[in-house]
Design an enzyme around this catalytic site. Sequence first.
Site, PDB file in Angstrom:
ATOM      1  N   GLU A  50       0.728  -1.160  -0.066  1.00  0.00           N
ATOM      2  CA  GLU A  50       0.083   0.037   0.047  1.00  0.00           C
ATOM      3  C   GLU A  50       0.876   1.052   0.069  1.00  0.00           C
ATOM      4  O   GLU A  50       1.887   1.257   0.754  1.00  0.00           O
ATOM      5  CB  GLU A  50      -0.975   0.163   1.234  1.00  0.00           C
ATOM      6  CG  GLU A  50      -2.014  -1.010   1.384  1.00  0.00           C
ATOM      7  CD  GLU A  50      -2.786  -0.994   2.627  1.00  0.00           C
ATOM      8  OE1 GLU A  50      -3.617  -1.845   2.961  1.00  0.00           O
ATOM      9  OE2 GLU A  50      -2.790   0.034   3.257  1.00  0.00           O
ATOM     10  N   ASP A  61      -5.581   9.488  10.552  1.00  0.00           N
ATOM     11  CA  ASP A  61      -4.314   9.172  10.597  1.00  0.00           C
ATOM     12  C   ASP A  61      -3.748   9.643  11.920  1.00  0.00           C
ATOM     13  O   ASP A  61      -4.113  10.905  12.391  1.00  0.00           O
ATOM     14  CB  ASP A  61      -3.127   9.418   9.537  1.00  0.00           C
ATOM     15  CG  ASP A  61      -3.623   8.474   8.496  1.00  0.00           C
ATOM     16  OD1 ASP A  61      -3.387   7.154   8.824  1.00  0.00           O
ATOM     17  OD2 ASP A  61      -3.943   9.011   7.401  1.00  0.00           O
TER      18      ASP A  61
END
Lengths: 278, 405
Positions: A50, A61
């Site tokens: 990824e 995040d």
Amino acid sequence: MTTRIDARFAELKKQGRSAFITFLMGGDPDPKTSLEIIKALPKAGADIIEIGMPFTDPMADGPAIQAAGLRALKAGMTLKKTLAMVREFRKADDTTPLVLMGYYNPIYIHGVDKFLADAKSAGIDGLIIVDLPPEEDSELCLPAMKAGLNFIRLATPTTDDKRLPAVLANTSGFVYYVSITGITGSASADSAAVGQAVARIKRHTKLPVCVGFGIRTPLAARAIAQNADGTVVGTALVDALRASLDGEGNATAGTVEAVAGVVSSLAQGVRGASQAAE
Amino acid sequence: MNSALPNSFRSGPDERGHFGIFGGRFVAETLMPLILDLEKAYAEAKADPAFQAEMDGYLKHYVGRPSPLYFAERLTEHLGGAKIYFKREELNHTGSHKVNNVLGQIVVARRMGKKRIIAETGAGQHGVATATLCARFGLECLVYMGAVDVERQQANVIRMEMLGAKVIPVQSGSRTLKDAMNEALRDWVTNVHNTFYCIGTVAGPHPYPMMVRDFQSVIGLETRAQMHELEGRLPDSLIACIGGGSNAMGLFHPFLDDPGVEIFGVEAAGHGLTQLHAASIAGGRPGVLHGNRTYLLMDDDGQIQDAHSISAGLDYPGIGPEHSWLHETGRVTYLSATDDEALAAFQLLSRLEGIIPALEPAHAIAKVMELAPKRPRDHLMVVNLSGRGDKDIPQVADILRGRKQ
């Protein structure tokens, strides 16, 4: 249509093992080093890669991945450069699946159709876009499917049985189970609870179910891999990368090795897992 | 641009939360089930007469509504044109319009059984309103505030802490309102089970833009009735400042289907539109951030740019999605005022009317100074005085002192 992701899971199933999936931010700490790191990942044991698309405002995040995105942006990374990096990688590797992960705005600004065509031709296999739930499928998910890219959806502890079918409806490639309610790199995943959740999702889909968020060590990766088709590690790799940088945040001679080393030991952990019978 | 005008400007959003192409629900999956719950809870509350009765009681006895519609006689004389009225939202408890919305959301949160409230704040007015109502109802309150704003809005930080809220300075990104919102969203994703996110403006994922607008519409509804009583007719124009745009939406919405009413929103032009500013419509384009599609300040790669305004409350690189739609349909005209224009308006209003406005509505006053002289004396102009300036006094004093030296 079979993508490199489908082919890789079929191959791993034959081998009877769980996939090890790495996440790193594209362009971290700079575009050149980032390409070298990504090139080193398959050999170090990554089954699927990824690549994060840096964004100024990554609302799902934690601090480590936020900082990684800012390092990449500061080094001049853009969506176009991320795709150029993918093209470079593909010159030497045509089998390792590549998934772009990030937020919708840079794609929307690039233009959805143009982005899908560019990503496909660069050699991208799938997309994980954090801020596109099924309610917004017409934006990117449906066009991506049409373009032959997997749209990999996140399922979370708050996605109950009632909602799962909607989440799974247009998902392809694999299902990404977010093991915690929270942001990347925060709490630790509880492998028993994760096992139950994976089993629950598997009652609704034949797709591989991979697990990410909150997995940092080979031991934890191994515990998760017992019950999942794949294990995703991101923050631990980003932390290893950051620790290898000099005082100004620039890459050092040891940066690529530092990341590859952690990938190797985590991959060993995943490979040591005995898969639960299906 | 205006080829397909809607029959009504007041019927949005559609069931998916869209105003034209704007709005929507661009959030992480973790939040989606809760957002659907909230949509349902709000629809139920809206249909429940007991909810409205409860709201009306608190609005009257706790907030102090209705707020006056005041004829600004000396400003009118000074400018020599339109007859200027102030909608006095700065007289509300907590000192701004923010309390109207917070009250509504806290009552909904209570109906949903949520005990932990989080909020983002820029100038601190939304944070103060949230801290106030959490104190009133005995709820835990956390307020995320950019570290830069914590510095320039100390008075409000102290106020929130006195009210029992925990203020968390946000060090990420540009350390202003946008980053406070990111951090609040991160908290919400983490604590989704027990937490209600009290958003301070008409932005975020559906149903927030609609819900916040509904709670703020009390401003426009009162204005209609009060103007009718005072002048026997509708106003001719409305003016309000816009960061996210909740005070503006609240004033505008009840008048959107009255074609005779001219409507102006005023964005913050900071140092000027060719330099650092916070005018998303004048200087941005449609994109996706914080749960909705709307006009945003960004670069060619889709990276969000830092906004700048002298006013912390307008220092945000986006705007509520309904405003983006009202801009594209042409119903509302969006103007902008610079830091310097707002400062001049701040001083003028203090001297002429004995009202020290917050720096946010000072932007609206700055455009009143431009528009009113060009209008006839029987033109009725309403400006939303959305907050009082106490919080800005130290900052403005510093700036003015610096200029004298």
